[in-house]
Design a protein around this motif. Structure first.
Motif, PDB file in Angstrom:
ATOM      1  N   PHE A 172       0.701  -1.168   0.049  1.00  0.00           N
ATOM      2  CA  PHE A 172      -0.034   0.047   0.030  1.00  0.00           C
ATOM      3  C   PHE A 172       0.816   1.310   0.013  1.00  0.00           C
ATOM      4  O   PHE A 172       1.849   1.379   0.769  1.00  0.00           O
ATOM      5  CB  PHE A 172      -1.044   0.145   1.227  1.00  0.00           C
ATOM      6  CG  PHE A 172      -2.220  -1.063   1.249  1.00  0.00           C
ATOM      7  CD1 PHE A 172      -3.208  -0.703   0.578  1.00  0.00           C
ATOM      8  CD2 PHE A 172      -1.828  -2.306   1.716  1.00  0.00           C
ATOM      9  CE1 PHE A 172      -4.154  -1.741   0.220  1.00  0.00           C
ATOM     10  CE2 PHE A 172      -2.671  -3.320   1.483  1.00  0.00           C
ATOM     11  CZ  PHE A 172      -4.066  -3.096   1.008  1.00  0.00           C
ATOM     12  N   TYR A 173       0.661   2.052  -0.971  1.00  0.00           N
ATOM     13  CA  TYR A 173       1.724   3.324  -1.190  1.00  0.00           C
ATOM     14  C   TYR A 173       0.664   4.415  -1.467  1.00  0.00           C
ATOM     15  O   TYR A 173      -0.546   4.558  -1.925  1.00  0.00           O
ATOM     16  CB  TYR A 173       2.553   3.007  -2.227  1.00  0.00           C
ATOM     17  CG  TYR A 173       1.991   3.199  -3.745  1.00  0.00           C
ATOM     18  CD1 TYR A 173       2.220   4.237  -4.489  1.00  0.00           C
ATOM     19  CD2 TYR A 173       1.227   2.221  -3.953  1.00  0.00           C
ATOM     20  CE1 TYR A 173       1.764   4.336  -5.708  1.00  0.00           C
ATOM     21  CE2 TYR A 173       0.594   2.355  -5.456  1.00  0.00           C
ATOM     22  CZ  TYR A 173       0.930   3.281  -6.225  1.00  0.00           C
ATOM     23  OH  TYR A 173       0.112   3.639  -7.561  1.00  0.00           O
ATOM     24  N   ALA A 174       1.523   5.726  -1.492  1.00  0.00           N
ATOM     25  CA  ALA A 174       1.069   6.983  -1.969  1.00  0.00           C
ATOM     26  C   ALA A 174       1.906   7.388  -2.771  1.00  0.00           C
ATOM     27  O   ALA A 174       3.072   7.598  -2.620  1.00  0.00           O
ATOM     28  CB  ALA A 174       0.416   7.816  -0.842  1.00  0.00           C
ATOM     29  N   PRO A 209       8.723   8.246   1.468  1.00  0.00           N
ATOM     30  CA  PRO A 209       9.568   6.904   1.746  1.00  0.00           C
ATOM     31  C   PRO A 209       8.835   5.659   0.617  1.00  0.00           C
ATOM     32  O   PRO A 209       9.563   4.865   0.036  1.00  0.00           O
ATOM     33  CB  PRO A 209       8.826   6.394   2.932  1.00  0.00           C
ATOM     34  CG  PRO A 209       8.555   7.686   3.704  1.00  0.00           C
ATOM     35  CD  PRO A 209       8.188   8.902   2.491  1.00  0.00           C
ATOM     36  N   CYS A 210       7.704   5.994   0.162  1.00  0.00           N
ATOM     37  CA  CYS A 210       7.143   5.023  -0.950  1.00  0.00           C
ATOM     38  C   CYS A 210       8.000   5.319  -2.341  1.00  0.00           C
ATOM     39  O   CYS A 210       8.270   4.250  -3.059  1.00  0.00           O
ATOM     40  CB  CYS A 210       5.701   5.251  -1.063  1.00  0.00           C
ATOM     41  SG  CYS A 210       4.662   4.950  -0.155  1.00  0.00           S
ATOM     42  N   GLN A 211       8.282   6.624  -2.634  1.00  0.00           N
ATOM     43  CA  GLN A 211       9.124   6.843  -3.699  1.00  0.00           C
ATOM     44  C   GLN A 211      10.537   6.275  -3.550  1.00  0.00           C
ATOM     45  O   GLN A 211      10.911   5.687  -4.663  1.00  0.00           O
ATOM     46  CB  GLN A 211       9.220   8.397  -4.084  1.00  0.00           C
ATOM     47  CG  GLN A 211       7.912   8.986  -4.298  1.00  0.00           C
ATOM     48  CD  GLN A 211       8.136  10.552  -4.204  1.00  0.00           C
ATOM     49  OE1 GLN A 211       8.908  11.280  -3.798  1.00  0.00           O
ATOM     50  NE2 GLN A 211       6.866  11.237  -4.537  1.00  0.00           N
ATOM     51  N   LYS A 212      10.918   6.213  -2.564  1.00  0.00           N
ATOM     52  CA  LYS A 212      12.477   5.645  -2.250  1.00  0.00           C
ATOM     53  C   LYS A 212      12.223   4.125  -2.258  1.00  0.00           C
ATOM     54  O   LYS A 212      13.167   3.481  -2.932  1.00  0.00           O
ATOM     55  CB  LYS A 212      12.852   6.144  -0.817  1.00  0.00           C
ATOM     56  CG  LYS A 212      14.024   5.729  -0.576  1.00  0.00           C
ATOM     57  CD  LYS A 212      14.676   6.101   0.865  1.00  0.00           C
ATOM     58  CE  LYS A 212      16.051   5.676   1.083  1.00  0.00           C
ATOM     59  NZ  LYS A 212      16.427   6.246   2.486  1.00  0.00           N
ATOM     60  N   LEU A 213      11.142   3.550  -1.901  1.00  0.00           N
ATOM     61  CA  LEU A 213      11.049   2.101  -2.018  1.00  0.00           C
ATOM     62  C   LEU A 213      10.893   1.775  -3.324  1.00  0.00           C
ATOM     63  O   LEU A 213      11.007   0.326  -3.697  1.00  0.00           O
ATOM     64  CB  LEU A 213       9.814   1.759  -1.123  1.00  0.00           C
ATOM     65  CG  LEU A 213       9.673   0.162  -0.917  1.00  0.00           C
ATOM     66  CD1 LEU A 213      10.793  -0.603   0.111  1.00  0.00           C
ATOM     67  CD2 LEU A 213       8.187  -0.036  -0.288  1.00  0.00           C
ATOM     68  N   PRO A 234       4.779   3.240   3.248  1.00  0.00           N
ATOM     69  CA  PRO A 234       4.269   2.306   2.511  1.00  0.00           C
ATOM     70  C   PRO A 234       3.971   1.142   3.858  1.00  0.00           C
ATOM     71  O   PRO A 234       4.788   0.969   4.750  1.00  0.00           O
ATOM     72  CB  PRO A 234       5.298   1.667   1.748  1.00  0.00           C
ATOM     73  CG  PRO A 234       6.498   2.194   2.323  1.00  0.00           C
ATOM     74  CD  PRO A 234       6.389   3.317   2.935  1.00  0.00           C
ATOM     75  N   SER A 235       3.162   0.330   3.486  1.00  0.00           N
ATOM     76  CA  SER A 235       2.537  -0.953   4.152  1.00  0.00           C
ATOM     77  C   SER A 235       2.561  -1.991   3.293  1.00  0.00           C
ATOM     78  O   SER A 235       2.003  -2.230   2.312  1.00  0.00           O
ATOM     79  CB  SER A 235       1.146  -0.952   4.842  1.00  0.00           C
ATOM     80  OG  SER A 235       1.140   0.076   5.856  1.00  0.00           O
ATOM     81  N   GLY A 284       6.534   0.932   6.807  1.00  0.00           N
ATOM     82  CA  GLY A 284       7.829   1.830   6.576  1.00  0.00           C
ATOM     83  C   GLY A 284       8.911   1.275   5.473  1.00  0.00           C
ATOM     84  O   GLY A 284       8.506   0.305   4.952  1.00  0.00           O
ATOM     85  N   PHE A 285       9.671   2.284   5.064  1.00  0.00           N
ATOM     86  CA  PHE A 285      10.864   2.017   4.229  1.00  0.00           C
ATOM     87  C   PHE A 285      11.682   0.812   4.725  1.00  0.00           C
ATOM     88  O   PHE A 285      11.885   0.829   5.881  1.00  0.00           O
ATOM     89  CB  PHE A 285      11.544   3.421   3.905  1.00  0.00           C
ATOM     90  CG  PHE A 285      12.877   3.019   2.953  1.00  0.00           C
ATOM     91  CD1 PHE A 285      12.511   2.725   1.681  1.00  0.00           C
ATOM     92  CD2 PHE A 285      14.080   2.518   3.472  1.00  0.00           C
ATOM     93  CE1 PHE A 285      13.551   2.603   0.642  1.00  0.00           C
ATOM     94  CE2 PHE A 285      15.233   2.242   2.605  1.00  0.00           C
ATOM     95  CZ  PHE A 285      14.877   2.264   1.350  1.00  0.00           C
TER      96      PHE A 285
END
Length: 103
Positions: free
Chosen positions: A26-28, A33-37, A74-75, A90-91
């Motif tokens: 699950f992201y936004a 952190p989502c962009q980094k992941l 993120p989850s 999280g990341f």
């Protein structure tokens, strides 16, 4: 070569029930952190074809996010045969992603 899937709610339900090994993230799009992941998720999908990897945008599908209690992004959830076996928030590093997928 596998790729990351971005399913609709109906596709999500089908994939959730019909995969031996599934990684749900699950992201936004606005989340740092989502962009980094994201590159780690892409690499994982390519290097681990045994797993189906899918990303769910919490802004597009808030009911799915709520159902999984994905309040932190993120989850990540590892699902084996329809049962959640791991949850990580999280990341995380690429090596940690591989580790949670294999446990």
């Amino acid at each position: 070569m596998s790729k990351v899937l971005y399913p609709s709610e109906i596709e999500f339900s089908q994939l959730y029930q019909n995969n031996d090994l599934l990684l749900v993230i699950f992201y936004a799009s606005w989340s740092a952190p989502c962009q980094k992941l994201a590159p780690h998720i892409d690499k994982l999908a390519q290097e681990h074809p045994e797993a189906t990897v899918m990303k769910i945008d919490i802004d597009a599908y808030p009911t799915l996010a709520a159902k999984f209690k994905a309040e932190t992004i993120p989850s990540m959830f590892v699902v084996k045969k329809g049962i959640i076996t791991r949850r990580r928030l999280g990341f995380v590093s690429y090596s940690t992603l591989e580790e949670i997928l294999k446990d």
